[in-house]
Scaffold this motif. Sequence first.
Motif, PDB file in Angstrom:
ATOM      1  N   ILE A 129      37.625  34.932  61.178  1.00 41.66           N
ATOM      2  CA  ILE A 129      38.379  34.425  60.028  1.00 41.66           C
ATOM      3  C   ILE A 129      37.541  34.499  58.758  1.00 41.66           C
ATOM      4  O   ILE A 129      38.059  34.798  57.674  1.00 41.66           O
ATOM      5  N   TYR A 130      36.247  34.262  58.878  1.00 43.36           N
ATOM      6  CA  TYR A 130      35.382  34.270  57.702  1.00 43.36           C
ATOM      7  C   TYR A 130      35.356  35.646  57.037  1.00 43.36           C
ATOM      8  O   TYR A 130      35.326  35.749  55.809  1.00 43.36           O
ATOM      9  N   TYR A 131      35.366  36.692  57.850  1.00 45.21           N
ATOM     10  CA  TYR A 131      35.348  38.056  57.292  1.00 45.21           C
ATOM     11  C   TYR A 131      36.553  38.301  56.386  1.00 45.21           C
ATOM     12  O   TYR A 131      36.428  38.836  55.281  1.00 45.21           O
ATOM     13  N   LEU A 132      37.730  37.897  56.853  1.00 46.22           N
ATOM     14  CA  LEU A 132      38.941  38.106  56.067  1.00 46.22           C
ATOM     15  C   LEU A 132      38.960  37.206  54.839  1.00 46.22           C
ATOM     16  O   LEU A 132      39.436  37.603  53.766  1.00 46.22           O
ATOM     17  N   TYR A 133      38.436  36.004  54.985  1.00 45.74           N
ATOM     18  CA  TYR A 133      38.372  35.083  53.845  1.00 45.74           C
ATOM     19  C   TYR A 133      37.499  35.648  52.727  1.00 45.74           C
ATOM     20  O   TYR A 133      37.892  35.655  51.557  1.00 45.74           O
ATOM     21  N   ARG A 134      36.319  36.137  53.076  1.00 46.61           N
ATOM     22  CA  ARG A 134      35.378  36.589  52.043  1.00 46.61           C
ATOM     23  C   ARG A 134      35.895  37.808  51.290  1.00 46.61           C
ATOM     24  O   ARG A 134      35.769  37.882  50.065  1.00 46.61           O
ATOM     25  N   ILE A 135      36.460  38.765  51.996  1.00 47.78           N
ATOM     26  CA  ILE A 135      36.896  39.980  51.316  1.00 47.78           C
ATOM     27  C   ILE A 135      38.101  39.700  50.422  1.00 47.78           C
ATOM     28  O   ILE A 135      38.208  40.214  49.301  1.00 47.78           O
ATOM     29  N   SER A 136      39.024  38.857  50.887  1.00 46.27           N
ATOM     30  CA  SER A 136      40.188  38.523  50.058  1.00 46.27           C
ATOM     31  C   SER A 136      39.778  37.665  48.868  1.00 46.27           C
ATOM     32  O   SER A 136      40.304  37.814  47.757  1.00 46.27           O
ATOM     33  N   ASN A 137      38.812  36.788  49.063  1.00 48.17           N
ATOM     34  CA  ASN A 137      38.319  35.955  47.971  1.00 48.17           C
ATOM     35  C   ASN A 137      37.606  36.788  46.911  1.00 48.17           C
ATOM     36  O   ASN A 137      37.702  36.511  45.703  1.00 48.17           O
ATOM     37  N   ALA A 138      36.889  37.827  47.351  1.00 48.49           N
ATOM     38  CA  ALA A 138      36.190  38.714  46.415  1.00 48.49           C
ATOM     39  C   ALA A 138      37.180  39.419  45.500  1.00 48.49           C
ATOM     40  O   ALA A 138      36.918  39.616  44.313  1.00 48.49           O
ATOM     41  N   MET A 139      38.317  39.802  46.043  1.00 49.87           N
ATOM     42  CA  MET A 139      39.335  40.488  45.242  1.00 49.87           C
ATOM     43  C   MET A 139      39.927  39.552  44.196  1.00 49.87           C
ATOM     44  O   MET A 139      40.168  39.944  43.051  1.00 49.87           O
ATOM     45  N   VAL A 140      40.177  38.312  44.585  1.00 48.39           N
ATOM     46  CA  VAL A 140      40.693  37.327  43.636  1.00 48.39           C
ATOM     47  C   VAL A 140      39.656  37.064  42.543  1.00 48.39           C
ATOM     48  O   VAL A 140      39.996  36.940  41.364  1.00 48.39           O
ATOM     49  N   MET A 141      38.389  36.978  42.930  1.00 41.69           N
ATOM     50  CA  MET A 141      37.312  36.740  41.968  1.00 41.69           C
ATOM     51  C   MET A 141      37.257  37.840  40.907  1.00 41.69           C
ATOM     52  O   MET A 141      37.032  37.577  39.720  1.00 41.69           O
TER      53      MET A 141
END
Length: 488
Positions: A129-141
Motif C-alpha cells: 500500500i505504501y508504494y501506491l501511496y507515495r507515487i500518487s502523492n508525488a503526482m499531487v505534490m
Amino acid sequence: MEKPESTGLVRVGFYNLALKLAIAPLSFAFSLLVVKYLSNPPYGLEVFGTWQYIFTLVIGYFTIPADMFYFITSRYSSEGRPVGGLLVINGISGLFSSLIFLILIPYFVYASHFDYPFYFYLSISLILIYYLYRISNAMVMGRTPKKVGEIAAVFQVVRLSSAIIMMFIFNLSIAAVILAYDFGYLVQILLNLLYIKSNLKLDFHLASVAIRKSLPVTVYYLQNVIEASLVWVVVSISGNTITVSYFESAFVLANVITWSQATQTGLIKKLSETKDPSVIETSLKLFSLTSGLFMFIIFAEGKDILFKLRPDYVNSIFALYVISFSNLIRGIYSIFYQSILMKDETLSIEGQGELKGELAKLTRINLLLSIIGVIISILLIEFLKSYPYFIIAVFMSMGLLINSFSMLFTSYRSSRRLYNFKVPREFFIPVLLSFLGIPFSFLMEGKSYLDILVYGVISIGIFSALNLINPYFRQLGRNVIGFIKSMK
C-alpha cells in the motif's frame, strides 16, 4: 520585502501547515496511543520495540524504491510530463519488495527474538500500500500541492479511528497499528487519484528514463538504509528490543518537528515556475519560524509528555533533544535538496550524465559521511553496551545528528552555487530562540494532560512574543492582518 515570486509558496505553505496544525492533535494522539497501548500491560516494552523494529524494516528498507521515484515524479508531474508509466512501475516494485521481505521474515523473527511471525507477515500489506501511496502523492505534490494537506488530514482521521477500533474493540496488538496504517493509506490513495491533475498517459519510455534519472536519488535513500541499520544492530548487540523502545519513544515525539515541512509543499511547483533565489530564501525563513516553534514546545514539554507515555521514558529526554535538533537540520536540508533537484539539468528528460550531476555528487558525499556517523554510533554502543538503555538511545541519536550536520553543509554549498542566494538573518532568530524552551521546561511542569495542553498554548504565546524581534515574523503578522481586513 518579500518578492512577489514567493507569494504562492507562502500561501500554499501556510495553508498546508494550518491543516497540519488543525489535525496535529489527531496525529499526536495516534502516536501517544500506539506508544501507551503497546508499551504497557498486557503488552510491554518488548512488544512496542518489536513494532518499531517492524516499522523500521518496512519504511527504512523495503519501501526505498517507492521513495526513490517520489521527487523525480513530482518534478516531471509539475512539468506536465506523462507519468502514468511510473505509477505502474512503482506498483511492480512494490510486489518485488514484498516478495523479498516475505523470504526474509524467518530471519527477522529470529533476530528480534519475538516469536510471533504473524505480525511480520501482516506488515507485507503495509509495503504494498505504501508504494501506491507515495507515487500518487508525488503526482499531487507536483500539480496541486494545496491538496496535499487536505488529503493528509483525512488520513489522520481514518488512521486514528481505525486504531481505536482495532486496539480497544478487537484488541489486535501490533496488528491493530499495521491495519490502522493500511486503512489510512488506502483512503489517501483514493483521494490522491481523485485530485491528480497529472498527465497519466502510459509512457514507458519516459518511465525508463525516470528510472535512470532516479539513480542519484537512490544513493540518497541508501543513506536512510544505513541509518535504519542502527535499529537492527542495537537489537543484535543487546539481544532485545527494549533499547529501541527508549529510542523510538524520543523519536516519535521529535517527529513533531517534521510537521514544519508542510511549509515546503509548494516548493517544487514554485521552482518549476521560477528559479529566483528569493524562493529559497523565503522557504528558509518560513521553515525556520515554524520548526523553531515546534522545537520550543518539544523542549519545554517533552519531559512531561515522555513521562505520560511511560514513567521510565522520561529518561529518554536527552535523546529527544538530540533527535529534535537533528530533525530541524534535516528540514533545512530538504529545502536545499529540492532546490538542487529542480535546477540539476542532468535530471531533465533531455539531460545526460545524471550520475555526474549536482544531485549525484551531493548524495555520494553524504552517503560516505553517513557511514562515518553510523559507525561512530555503533562503536559507542558496542563499547558502552553495559550502560542503561536510555544512554544507549542517546548514542543512537548522535549518529543521526552527525549525519544531519554533514547533509546540511554539503547541500547548502551545492544549492548556493546553483542559485547564489543568501541565508537571511531572520532565519537564525527562531532557531536560536527555540533553545529557550529547555529552561522554560523547569517552569512549566504539567501533572495532567490538561496541564500539558495549557502549557502548550502558553509556549506558543511565549515563542511568539520572543519573535517580535524577528522582522519576518512581524511582516507575516502585518500580511495576515491585511488579509483579514480585505475580507470584510
